[in-house]
Each structure stands twice: as C-alpha cells, then as structure tokens.
Design an enzyme around this catalytic site. Sequence first.
Site, PDB file in Angstrom:
ATOM      1  N   SER A  66       0.708  -1.132   0.159  1.00  0.00           N
ATOM      2  CA  SER A  66       0.144   0.093   0.017  1.00  0.00           C
ATOM      3  C   SER A  66       0.848   1.095   0.026  1.00  0.00           C
ATOM      4  CB  SER A  66      -0.897  -0.021   1.352  1.00  0.00           C
ATOM      5  OG  SER A  66      -1.924  -1.133   1.229  1.00  0.00           O
TER       6      SER A  66
HETATM    7  N1  SAH Z   1      -0.924  -4.755   3.944  1.00  0.00           N
HETATM    8  C1  SAH Z   1      -0.473  -5.090   2.879  1.00  0.00           C
HETATM    9  C2  SAH Z   1      -1.166  -4.734   1.634  1.00  0.00           C
HETATM   10  C3  SAH Z   1      -1.121  -5.778   0.590  1.00  0.00           C
HETATM   11  S1  SAH Z   1      -2.589  -5.594  -0.660  1.00  0.00           S
HETATM   12  C4  SAH Z   1       1.057  -4.624   2.589  1.00  0.00           C
HETATM   13  O1  SAH Z   1       1.231  -3.637   3.230  1.00  0.00           O
HETATM   14  O2  SAH Z   1       1.866  -4.938   1.738  1.00  0.00           O
HETATM   15  C5  SAH Z   1      -3.914  -6.543  -0.236  1.00  0.00           C
HETATM   16  C6  SAH Z   1      -3.588  -7.761   0.321  1.00  0.00           C
HETATM   17  O3  SAH Z   1      -4.748  -8.719   0.569  1.00  0.00           O
HETATM   18  C7  SAH Z   1      -3.003  -8.688  -0.748  1.00  0.00           C
HETATM   19  O4  SAH Z   1      -1.780  -9.259  -0.432  1.00  0.00           O
HETATM   20  C8  SAH Z   1      -4.010  -9.642  -1.018  1.00  0.00           C
HETATM   21  O5  SAH Z   1      -3.566 -11.052  -1.581  1.00  0.00           O
HETATM   22  C9  SAH Z   1      -4.771  -9.792   0.219  1.00  0.00           C
HETATM   23  N2  SAH Z   1      -6.128 -10.242   0.268  1.00  0.00           N
HETATM   24  C10 SAH Z   1      -7.112  -9.972  -0.620  1.00  0.00           C
HETATM   25  N3  SAH Z   1      -8.212 -10.784  -0.474  1.00  0.00           N
HETATM   26  C11 SAH Z   1      -7.872 -11.294   0.689  1.00  0.00           C
HETATM   27  C12 SAH Z   1      -8.694 -12.103   1.696  1.00  0.00           C
HETATM   28  N4  SAH Z   1      -9.936 -12.534   1.275  1.00  0.00           N
HETATM   29  N5  SAH Z   1      -8.503 -12.759   2.730  1.00  0.00           N
HETATM   30  C13 SAH Z   1      -7.033 -12.103   3.107  1.00  0.00           C
HETATM   31  N6  SAH Z   1      -6.261 -11.470   2.230  1.00  0.00           N
HETATM   32  C14 SAH Z   1      -6.618 -11.147   1.410  1.00  0.00           C
END
Ligand code: SAH
Length: 215
Positions: A66
């Site tokens: 993010s």
């Molecule tokens: N907090 C992370 C943001 C990653 S983007 C960072 O700082 O890097 C969002 C993340 O949510 C992705 O890794 C994606 O695989 C995950 N995601 C999407 N749908 C999800 C779900 N239903 N349950 C758990 N994780 C999920």
Amino acid sequence: MKSKDTLKHAGKRKQLVDILIGKGIKDASVLEAINTIPRHLFMDSSFDDHAYQDKAFPIGADQTISQPYTVAFQSELLRVERGDKVLEIGTGSGYQTAVLCELGCKVYSIERQQELFKKTKLFLPKLGYRPKHLSFGDGYKGLEEFAPYKGIIVTAGAPYVPKALLAQLEIGGRLVIPVGNDPQIMTLFIRKSDTKFEKHEFGEFRFVPLLENKN
Ligand code: SAH
C-alpha cells in the site's frame, strides 16, 4: 540478494515522513514507525530507488504494497495503544504488519495468497518483527480463534463489510475498512455495544480487491 538499510535510505524515509505530515498525518507514533521501517526491504530490490516515494508498488501475485499515506491514514484511524490486540486482513508484503508491531500491538494477520503468506512469514522475523500469528486463509471470515480485537484493519478493497469482522470487534473496538469497488470509501466502525456500531466515512482511496474464495 536484498540490499541493506543505509543512511541514504534513512534520509529518504525522513523526507517521506515530511510528505506525510504535509498531507495531514499527525500521529507521532505512526510517523515514527514509518521513519523506522526499511520499506525498501519489503519490495523487490529493483524498486530500491523508488521505495520511499508515496506510492504503491507491485509485490508479486498481482498485489501491491500500500501507499505510505494510506498505511499512515489507516493506522492513525485505528488509534491503537501499546498492547492492543489487532487483526489485519491482507498481510501482503508485511509492511503494515510491521507498522502495527512498531506501535506495540499484538498483531494477528491473514493472507489468502500462499506465495505472499510464506514469503512474509519468513521475512518479518529477519527484521525483528514478531507478530503473534500469521494465518493463511480467508479474511472475510476474520480470525475467530483469537477474537475479540481492539482494532481490525482491512488492507484490500471490500465490496461490502464482512459481518464476521464486526462480530469480532470488542466493545469500544475500531474497524478500519475501505468499502466499495473502485474507488473505495475509507470507513471506520466503532463498536458501541453488542448491537450498536457508529460509522464514519473518510473519502476515497484505491486498493486491490478483497477477494472472496468461491468454494
Ligand atoms: N498490507 C499489505 C497490503 C497488500 S495488498 C502491505 O502493506 O503490503 C492487499 C492484500 O490483501 C494482498 O496481499 C491480497 O492477497 C490480500 N487479500 C485479498 N483478499 C483477501 C482475503 N479475502 N483474505 C485475506 N487476504 C486477502
């Protein structure tokens, strides 16, 4: 081979913190966490020169780390104190997880992409971050086993608010969740009682989608 943390990186971090202050982030502990965490190590070394721009970057599996402003904004809205139990949905690179660890939280986090789950589970302890529990699974269900939580933070765009997440908040607890398709509205729910939730909205953000497992 990952690069190390250097004075050059630290200097860029300080500039990033100034940008975030300029954009309205006020929480000193959140700013301090961002000033401390080597964000460049959470992404591929080819992004080394860009890692402290206020931007999202790819982390593999079609996902992104993010934007720092978004991380700061959500972390500020959570208003956590040291020792609070917090659940994160979407571990991804682990950067937001590291911010919550720096804030002194007992962190639980869920990721649905196995590749990212495995990579981040190995990586975070190398930087000294020890979340209480990293879980491979579906964030729509929350993590009942360790509920209730003082804070729940969703780091992917949720088409609707999963009921399980509201149910796993303690009274007085806060759920920070971007709701909608594209863009999402940053939304805060505060649990007032067993049945009452206060809702606040904070404008538009863009996230990768919170995906549902179709079983
Ligand atoms: N907090 C992370 C943001 C990653 S983007 C960072 O700082 O890097 C969002 C993340 O949510 C992705 O890794 C994606 O695989 C995950 N995601 C999407 N749908 C999800 C779900 N239903 N349950 C758990 N994780 C999920």
